[in-house]
Write a protein that holds these residues in place. Structure first.
Motif, PDB file in Angstrom:
ATOM      1  N   GLY A  62       0.786  -1.224   0.000  1.00 26.18           N
ATOM      2  CA  GLY A  62       0.000   0.000   0.000  1.00 26.18           C
ATOM      3  C   GLY A  62       0.818   1.273   0.000  1.00 26.18           C
ATOM      4  N   TRP A  63       2.153   1.166   0.024  1.00 23.97           N
ATOM      5  CA  TRP A  63       3.009   2.349  -0.008  1.00 23.97           C
ATOM      6  C   TRP A  63       3.291   2.736  -1.463  1.00 23.97           C
ATOM      7  CZ3 TRP A  63       5.926   4.583   4.340  1.00 23.97           C
ATOM      8  CH2 TRP A  63       5.467   4.120   5.586  1.00 23.97           C
ATOM      9  N   ARG A  64       3.774   3.964  -1.650  1.00 24.88           N
ATOM     10  CA  ARG A  64       4.063   4.452  -2.995  1.00 24.88           C
ATOM     11  C   ARG A  64       5.373   5.232  -2.994  1.00 24.88           C
ATOM     12  NH1 ARG A  64      -1.131   7.989  -4.231  1.00 24.88           N
ATOM     13  NH2 ARG A  64      -0.359   8.893  -2.281  1.00 24.88           N
ATOM     14  N   TRP A  65       6.101   5.099  -4.088  1.00 24.14           N
ATOM     15  CA  TRP A  65       7.308   5.903  -4.274  1.00 24.14           C
ATOM     16  C   TRP A  65       6.883   7.264  -4.792  1.00 24.14           C
ATOM     17  CZ3 TRP A  65      11.843   4.801  -2.350  1.00 24.14           C
ATOM     18  CH2 TRP A  65      12.155   3.467  -2.052  1.00 24.14           C
ATOM     19  N   ALA A  66       7.270   8.319  -4.091  1.00 28.85           N
ATOM     20  CA  ALA A  66       6.925   9.690  -4.462  1.00 28.85           C
ATOM     21  C   ALA A  66       8.195  10.418  -4.886  1.00 28.85           C
ATOM     22  CB  ALA A  66       6.264  10.414  -3.296  1.00 28.85           C
ATOM     23  N   VAL A  67       8.202  10.858  -6.137  1.00 30.00           N
ATOM     24  CA  VAL A  67       9.358  11.565  -6.688  1.00 30.00           C
ATOM     25  C   VAL A  67       8.896  12.962  -7.096  1.00 30.00           C
ATOM     26  CG1 VAL A  67      11.165  11.567  -8.436  1.00 30.00           C
ATOM     27  CG2 VAL A  67      10.306   9.391  -7.522  1.00 30.00           C
ATOM     28  N   THR A  68       9.489  13.960  -6.476  1.00 26.74           N
ATOM     29  CA  THR A  68       9.130  15.341  -6.759  1.00 26.74           C
ATOM     30  C   THR A  68      10.162  15.959  -7.709  1.00 26.74           C
ATOM     31  OG1 THR A  68       8.114  15.555  -4.583  1.00 26.74           O
ATOM     32  CG2 THR A  68       8.623  17.597  -5.751  1.00 26.74           C
ATOM     33  N   VAL A  69       9.676  16.579  -8.783  1.00 28.51           N
ATOM     34  CA  VAL A  69      10.534  17.243  -9.766  1.00 28.51           C
ATOM     35  C   VAL A  69      10.093  18.688  -9.903  1.00 28.51           C
ATOM     36  CG1 VAL A  69      11.006  15.122 -11.049  1.00 28.51           C
ATOM     37  CG2 VAL A  69       9.027  16.519 -11.663  1.00 28.51           C
ATOM     38  N   THR A  70      10.975  19.514 -10.382  1.00 27.75           N
ATOM     39  CA  THR A  70      10.690  20.935 -10.530  1.00 27.75           C
ATOM     40  C   THR A  70      11.535  21.516 -11.654  1.00 27.75           C
ATOM     41  OG1 THR A  70      10.560  23.046  -9.361  1.00 27.75           O
ATOM     42  CG2 THR A  70      12.423  21.620  -8.843  1.00 27.75           C
ATOM     43  N   ARG A  71      11.234  22.732 -12.011  1.00 26.01           N
ATOM     44  CA  ARG A  71      12.051  23.455 -12.993  1.00 26.01           C
ATOM     45  C   ARG A  71      11.997  24.931 -12.647  1.00 26.01           C
ATOM     46  NH1 ARG A  71       9.453  26.102 -17.229  1.00 26.01           N
ATOM     47  NH2 ARG A  71       7.168  25.826 -17.284  1.00 26.01           N
ATOM     48  N   ALA A  72      13.030  25.637 -13.044  1.00 29.23           N
ATOM     49  CA  ALA A  72      13.088  27.069 -12.790  1.00 29.23           C
ATOM     50  C   ALA A  72      12.155  27.812 -13.728  1.00 29.23           C
ATOM     51  CB  ALA A  72      14.522  27.572 -12.949  1.00 29.23           C
ATOM     52  N   SER A  73      11.875  29.047 -13.375  1.00 26.72           N
ATOM     53  CA  SER A  73      10.996  29.876 -14.195  1.00 26.72           C
ATOM     54  C   SER A  73      11.625  30.108 -15.570  1.00 26.72           C
ATOM     55  CB  SER A  73      10.751  31.219 -13.493  1.00 26.72           C
ATOM     56  OG  SER A  73       9.948  32.056 -14.302  1.00 26.72           O
ATOM     57  N   ARG A  74      10.833  29.912 -16.614  1.00 27.79           N
ATOM     58  CA  ARG A  74      11.220  30.092 -18.014  1.00 27.79           C
ATOM     59  C   ARG A  74      12.321  29.133 -18.428  1.00 27.79           C
ATOM     60  NH1 ARG A  74      10.583  35.285 -16.166  1.00 27.79           N
ATOM     61  NH2 ARG A  74      12.836  35.551 -15.917  1.00 27.79           N
ATOM     62  N   ALA A  75      12.544  28.065 -17.641  1.00 30.23           N
ATOM     63  CA  ALA A  75      13.531  27.040 -18.015  1.00 30.23           C
ATOM     64  C   ALA A  75      12.797  25.789 -18.471  1.00 30.23           C
ATOM     65  CB  ALA A  75      14.440  26.718 -16.833  1.00 30.23           C
ATOM     66  N   LYS A  76      13.391  25.086 -19.402  1.00 30.60           N
ATOM     67  CA  LYS A  76      12.790  23.868 -19.925  1.00 30.60           C
ATOM     68  C   LYS A  76      13.403  22.604 -19.322  1.00 30.60           C
ATOM     69  CE  LYS A  76      11.513  25.836 -24.404  1.00 30.60           C
ATOM     70  NZ  LYS A  76      11.600  25.684 -25.886  1.00 30.60           N
ATOM     71  N   LEU A  77      14.462  22.750 -18.575  1.00 28.33           N
ATOM     72  CA  LEU A  77      15.130  21.598 -17.956  1.00 28.33           C
ATOM     73  C   LEU A  77      14.449  21.249 -16.638  1.00 28.33           C
ATOM     74  CD1 LEU A  77      17.436  19.540 -17.963  1.00 28.33           C
ATOM     75  CD2 LEU A  77      18.842  21.253 -16.758  1.00 28.33           C
ATOM     76  N   VAL A  78      13.966  20.030 -16.550  1.00 29.76           N
ATOM     77  CA  VAL A  78      13.331  19.549 -15.314  1.00 29.76           C
ATOM     78  C   VAL A  78      14.373  18.864 -14.453  1.00 29.76           C
ATOM     79  CG1 VAL A  78      11.539  18.060 -14.368  1.00 29.76           C
ATOM     80  CG2 VAL A  78      11.135  19.281 -16.510  1.00 29.76           C
TER      81      VAL A  78
END
Length: 303
Positions: A62-78
């Motif tokens: 019942g557990w889940r792997w949670a992976v958080t990603v982000t990117r900077a403003s006006r950047a396309k690289l995650v």
């Protein structure tokens, strides 16, 4: 403004599409083969997205792997923010942690275990009055606190001698060395506990021929509790060695019954298998005739 109101309800498109990046991060953090299918994606904020993957580890049902990603403003690289294993709605979780003082039950202590007593324990009260400062050998005294705070503290074998002439010294000389004694609350708690196990309302006491107050196996105790309780010393009683109410009782009461004497068997009856002759009529006078008992059976039938 709360964090919930600042979150964007719509996940960032580039972050939401970075499933492969999130899966790679989860597989690096987890053991091989335990990262399952992609479950869902939620927006944590502006350009911050969390991907959830199924966990196939049997120990984390019942557990889940949670992976958080982000990117900077006006950047396309995650880029990767964090990877963590989180419980789901039907996850198997450990019970809520409870302090040891609330988990402890009677009988849990074993050899070598120490049970610290709270300074504000309602079951205890000062052993004497007249001095606000606790005795130096008390666990709540300033002297003991200084020893405990020391780096090489070893208070198990240390004895702090009270000042000569103080109330503490006089109390110790009179045999009143205990810093605290049972309070009224502590006395009532003990009495209720003992009465529940060996009191007048137990099935054993209801069927007993008499109560413990008249039993010769009862050992009296001192103090106020001695007015209602004693110790059973009958090895055959279920309460042997326990604190019993004076109104308790069992079949092992010293005056329950007197051992009956062994009954004496009746004298033996002797019988004989021999036959006894009883004449049917008185024998006639001796006239030379033959007695009836000497006649043959055929002659008797025709007489």
């Amino acid at each position: 403004m709360s964090a919930a109101t600042t979150r964007s309800r719509t996940p960032d498109r580039l972050c939401a599409e970075a499933v492969d990046l999130a899966r790679t991060a989860a597989e690096e953090a987890a053991a091989p083969g335990v990262v399952g299918e992609h479950v869902s994606v939620i927006a944590e904020g502006d350009r911050v997205v969390t991907h959830f993957f199924e966990c196939k580890d049997p120990a984390y049902r019942g557990w889940r792997w949670a992976v958080t990603v982000t990117r900077a403003s006006r950047a396309k690289l995650v880029t990767l923010d964090e990877t963590v294993l989180l419980p789901g709605d039907d996850a198997l979780l450990a019970p809520e942690w409870v302090p040891w003082s609330e988990r402890l039950r009677p009988g849990d202590m074993g050899p070598g275990d120490l049970l610290p007593t709270d300074a504000e324990d309602l079951r205890l009260e000062p052993g004497w009055s007249g001095e606000d400062v606790p005795p130096p050998n008390s666990v709540v005294s300033t002297e003991m606190a200084e020893l405990v705070e020391a780096e090489d503290a070893d208070v198990t074998d240390r004895t702090v001698v009270p000042v000569r002439g103080s109330i503490t010294a006089v109390a110790e000389e009179l045999g009143m060395r205990r810093a605290r004694v049972l309070s009224r609350y502590g006395l009532h708690s003990a009495a209720d506990r003992w009465d529940e196990g060996f009191g007048a309302k137990t099935p054993m006491a209801q069927a007993a021929p008499a109560s413990c107050v008249t039993c010769g196996f009862l050992v009296a105790i001192g103090g106020s509790l001695g007015q209602a309780f004693g110790v059973c010393a009958n090895e055959f009683s279920p309460a042997d060695g326990h604190m019993v109410s004076l109104s308790y009782g069992c079949g092992g009461h010293s005056e329950a019954a007197v051992m009956p004497k062994t009954p004496r068997p009746a004298p033996p009856v002797l019988d004989s298998m021999a036959t006894d002759e009883f004449p049917l009529r008185p024998a006639p006078a001796d006239t030379g005739s033959v007695p009836v008992s000497d006649l043959p059976a055929a002659d008797l039938g025709h007489s």
